[in-house]
Structure formats: structure tokens, C-alpha cells
Design a protein around this motif. Sequence first.
Motif, PDB file in Angstrom:
ATOM      1  N   ARG A  88       0.825  -1.199   0.000  1.00 39.35           N
ATOM      2  CA  ARG A  88       0.000   0.000   0.000  1.00 39.35           C
ATOM      3  C   ARG A  88       0.866   1.258   0.000  1.00 39.35           C
ATOM      4  O   ARG A  88       1.869   1.331   0.700  1.00 39.35           O
ATOM      5  CB  ARG A  88      -0.916   0.024   1.223  1.00 39.35           C
ATOM      6  N   ALA A  89       0.462   2.248  -0.794  1.00 31.46           N
ATOM      7  CA  ALA A  89       1.224   3.487  -0.896  1.00 31.46           C
ATOM      8  C   ALA A  89       0.271   4.662  -1.047  1.00 31.46           C
ATOM      9  O   ALA A  89      -0.874   4.520  -1.486  1.00 31.46           O
ATOM     10  CB  ALA A  89       2.191   3.433  -2.077  1.00 31.46           C
ATOM     11  N   THR A  90       0.750   5.843  -0.661  1.00 32.28           N
ATOM     12  CA  THR A  90      -0.006   7.080  -0.823  1.00 32.28           C
ATOM     13  C   THR A  90       0.989   8.191  -1.110  1.00 32.28           C
ATOM     14  O   THR A  90       2.198   7.936  -1.252  1.00 32.28           O
ATOM     15  CB  THR A  90      -0.812   7.405   0.449  1.00 32.28           C
ATOM     16  N   THR A  91       0.537   9.407  -1.198  1.00 26.14           N
ATOM     17  CA  THR A  91       1.427  10.547  -1.384  1.00 26.14           C
ATOM     18  C   THR A  91       1.366  11.419  -0.137  1.00 26.14           C
ATOM     19  O   THR A  91       0.394  11.390   0.627  1.00 26.14           O
ATOM     20  CB  THR A  91       1.026  11.393  -2.603  1.00 26.14           C
ATOM     21  N   LEU A  92       2.408  12.182   0.054  1.00 27.80           N
ATOM     22  CA  LEU A  92       2.484  13.031   1.237  1.00 27.80           C
ATOM     23  C   LEU A  92       1.356  14.054   1.264  1.00 27.80           C
ATOM     24  O   LEU A  92       0.769  14.302   2.327  1.00 27.80           O
ATOM     25  CB  LEU A  92       3.838  13.750   1.273  1.00 27.80           C
ATOM     26  N   SER A  93       1.046  14.642   0.128  1.00 22.87           N
ATOM     27  CA  SER A  93       0.002  15.673   0.100  1.00 22.87           C
ATOM     28  C   SER A  93      -1.350  15.090   0.490  1.00 22.87           C
ATOM     29  O   SER A  93      -2.101  15.700   1.270  1.00 22.87           O
ATOM     30  CB  SER A  93      -0.069  16.324  -1.288  1.00 22.87           C
ATOM     31  N   ARG A  94      -1.688  13.915  -0.032  1.00 18.03           N
ATOM     32  CA  ARG A  94      -2.975  13.304   0.330  1.00 18.03           C
ATOM     33  C   ARG A  94      -3.009  12.927   1.805  1.00 18.03           C
ATOM     34  O   ARG A  94      -4.024  13.111   2.490  1.00 18.03           O
ATOM     35  CB  ARG A  94      -3.233  12.076  -0.539  1.00 18.03           C
ATOM     36  N   LEU A  95      -1.881  12.380   2.294  1.00 15.74           N
ATOM     37  CA  LEU A  95      -1.820  11.999   3.702  1.00 15.74           C
ATOM     38  C   LEU A  95      -2.000  13.205   4.611  1.00 15.74           C
ATOM     39  O   LEU A  95      -2.780  13.160   5.576  1.00 15.74           O
ATOM     40  CB  LEU A  95      -0.471  11.333   3.993  1.00 15.74           C
ATOM     41  N   MET A  96      -1.319  14.304   4.301  1.00 16.63           N
ATOM     42  CA  MET A  96      -1.381  15.473   5.173  1.00 16.63           C
ATOM     43  C   MET A  96      -2.709  16.217   5.047  1.00 16.63           C
ATOM     44  O   MET A  96      -3.150  16.872   5.999  1.00 16.63           O
ATOM     45  CB  MET A  96      -0.210  16.413   4.879  1.00 16.63           C
ATOM     46  N   ASP A  97      -3.362  16.128   3.902  1.00 20.83           N
ATOM     47  CA  ASP A  97      -4.719  16.695   3.789  1.00 20.83           C
ATOM     48  C   ASP A  97      -5.653  15.990   4.769  1.00 20.83           C
ATOM     49  O   ASP A  97      -6.453  16.634   5.460  1.00 20.83           O
ATOM     50  CB  ASP A  97      -5.248  16.547   2.358  1.00 20.83           C
ATOM     51  N   TRP A  98      -5.565  14.682   4.804  1.00 13.06           N
ATOM     52  CA  TRP A  98      -6.376  13.900   5.747  1.00 13.06           C
ATOM     53  C   TRP A  98      -5.951  14.187   7.183  1.00 13.06           C
ATOM     54  O   TRP A  98      -6.796  14.329   8.077  1.00 13.06           O
ATOM     55  CB  TRP A  98      -6.227  12.414   5.426  1.00 13.06           C
ATOM     56  N   ALA A  99      -4.636  14.312   7.403  1.00 14.71           N
ATOM     57  CA  ALA A  99      -4.137  14.601   8.754  1.00 14.71           C
ATOM     58  C   ALA A  99      -4.640  15.958   9.245  1.00 14.71           C
ATOM     59  O   ALA A  99      -4.976  16.120  10.427  1.00 14.71           O
ATOM     60  CB  ALA A  99      -2.612  14.569   8.766  1.00 14.71           C
ATOM     61  N   ASP A 100      -4.719  16.942   8.350  1.00 12.10           N
ATOM     62  CA  ASP A 100      -5.242  18.253   8.737  1.00 12.10           C
ATOM     63  C   ASP A 100      -6.686  18.134   9.206  1.00 12.10           C
ATOM     64  O   ASP A 100      -7.098  18.790  10.176  1.00 12.10           O
ATOM     65  CB  ASP A 100      -5.150  19.223   7.558  1.00 12.10           C
ATOM     66  N   TRP A 101      -7.458  17.310   8.508  1.00  9.65           N
ATOM     67  CA  TRP A 101      -8.858  17.115   8.904  1.00  9.65           C
ATOM     68  C   TRP A 101      -8.929  16.406  10.260  1.00  9.65           C
ATOM     69  O   TRP A 101      -9.713  16.813  11.135  1.00  9.65           O
ATOM     70  CB  TRP A 101      -9.589  16.284   7.845  1.00  9.65           C
ATOM     71  N   LEU A 102      -8.117  15.372  10.450  1.00  3.41           N
ATOM     72  CA  LEU A 102      -8.085  14.669  11.734  1.00  3.41           C
ATOM     73  C   LEU A 102      -7.695  15.621  12.867  1.00  3.41           C
ATOM     74  O   LEU A 102      -8.279  15.586  13.958  1.00  3.41           O
ATOM     75  CB  LEU A 102      -7.076  13.516  11.672  1.00  3.41           C
ATOM     76  N   ARG A 103      -6.744  16.467  12.579  1.00  7.94           N
ATOM     77  CA  ARG A 103      -6.271  17.424  13.590  1.00  7.94           C
ATOM     78  C   ARG A 103      -7.368  18.415  13.948  1.00  7.94           C
ATOM     79  O   ARG A 103      -7.573  18.745  15.127  1.00  7.94           O
ATOM     80  CB  ARG A 103      -5.051  18.144  13.019  1.00  7.94           C
ATOM     81  N   GLY A 104      -8.088  18.872  12.947  1.00 10.41           N
ATOM     82  CA  GLY A 104      -9.187  19.811  13.189  1.00 10.41           C
ATOM     83  C   GLY A 104     -10.305  19.201  14.007  1.00 10.41           C
ATOM     84  O   GLY A 104     -10.960  19.891  14.800  1.00 10.41           O
ATOM     85  N   GLU A 105     -10.526  17.900  13.829  1.00  6.70           N
ATOM     86  CA  GLU A 105     -11.574  17.209  14.569  1.00  6.70           C
ATOM     87  C   GLU A 105     -11.097  16.715  15.932  1.00  6.70           C
ATOM     88  O   GLU A 105     -11.882  16.191  16.716  1.00  6.70           O
ATOM     89  CB  GLU A 105     -12.089  16.015  13.750  1.00  6.70           C
ATOM     90  N   GLY A 106      -9.828  16.853  16.197  1.00 10.20           N
ATOM     91  CA  GLY A 106      -9.286  16.433  17.486  1.00 10.20           C
ATOM     92  C   GLY A 106      -8.938  14.957  17.578  1.00 10.20           C
ATOM     93  O   GLY A 106      -8.763  14.429  18.683  1.00 10.20           O
TER      94      GLY A 106
END
Length: 243
Positions: A88-106
Amino acid sequence: MALSAADAYRRAVERFLGKLTGTQTVGGMERAVKEQRRQGLRRPILDLELTFNEAAGVLAISTGQLETLLQQHPPKDHLFEVKGTRKRATTLSRLMDWADWLRGEGYWKPLTERGTSPDTLLTAKLPFLLVKSSGTQRVIVEPLSGKDISDALLQQIQELGRANDCKVIFRTFADAFAMPWLRPDVKRAWADTFFKMAKAQAAYFRDLAQRLEATRAQVNRQVLDEHLQPAPRKTPHQGARRV
């Protein structure tokens, strides 16, 4: 194979910062991720591809925790793709976009928001102790007695650091001297002290080696002398007289 948060983080650190030298910090790792993401947004060709393990490391969580987050809080768009032999692989930009959402939701926080100092050095070496205060001063507290650093001593130092609002981390002499110091005169004084201690230890071991060699030679001579001694003559037993 499932990876702990520490193992995953190490893989990500080595991907972004290269082999650990003892001078990299948590803050430096987060800045490297931020800068790589910025470059990837400006030029998609530079967007970094990450394995599942590296992605967990970028978030500083275990691979099991990443699996749980994906199940409980799935991203809107498909995050990971299967490549090669089910890798399984992803890109940094996609990962951090999701991480920003997770961070915003706590649901997730980067290491520096979990109480880890940005100046925490990325090393696991012992036993050099480096105290970093809440200000900018760094204080070296590694004992020079040559005694082992026990768990009790480590706990005592940690408690001393907390009482004085200091962060205690562990370094070797060589790594500490390779770091930039706020006061070169203090660094030079410590280097001189370490050099004198190391020189004294070297002299002690040279003397010890000479004494051991002399002892070994003496033992060898004694063994040789014993082998060269003629066997003692047997005398008839006095109680065995013939009549």
C-alpha cells in the motif's frame, strides 16, 4: 508486519532526514515534512510517495493506530493504493490533507502538540545526558566518574529536570560535541575535561595491560619450570620390609 510508533517514526525520519546522526530534532522532522509538502503542492511531480509504514511514521503513530484511524475516520477520497505485491502506498500531500482534517476534529496531533519539545534530539544513544531548559540554555549533566548509570539515577535526573522545568534527553560525548553549542567556551571546557578523563583512562589501561602481561609471563615461566623439573624418585615404604 505491524510496527510500533517508534519504529514507524524512525523509518519516516530516515526517509526525510537521512541516516540519523544525533543532530536531527523532532522540530526539524516536522519542518522537513512541511517543506516537502509545500514543494509537492507547487509541483505535483515532487509529491513524495510513502509506504504505509512511512505514512504511519510521518503521523508518529503505530501502523495499528493508522489502521484504526482509517476505519473509524476514513478520508473522503481513497488514500492508499495497492502497488506491486500488495504494497500500500499514498502521497504526502494526500496523507497530510487527511491529517489536517483529523487534527481539526481532534483525532490526531503532531508530536510537538503532544508535549514533545521541538528540540528533542532524534537519538536513542546512552549514556550522555543533555538537559535543555525551557529557555535556551543547555546544561550537560553526564557524570565523569565512570560509574554505570542506574535506573535509579536516571529517575533522579528526570525528577530533577521536571522540578526545574527542563527536558532531559540522552547523548553520547561524541554526538554532543558534534552539535552546535550556544557557548563555545563551555563546549571547549567540556571537551578538555573529557579529553583529560579519556587520557587518564588510556594511561590506566596501558598500565593494567603491562601488569597483566608481566603476570602472564611469570605464570608461563612457572608452568615451564614445573614441566622441566625431574620427577621425584620413589622411595620404598618403610613398613614393607621383607623377613
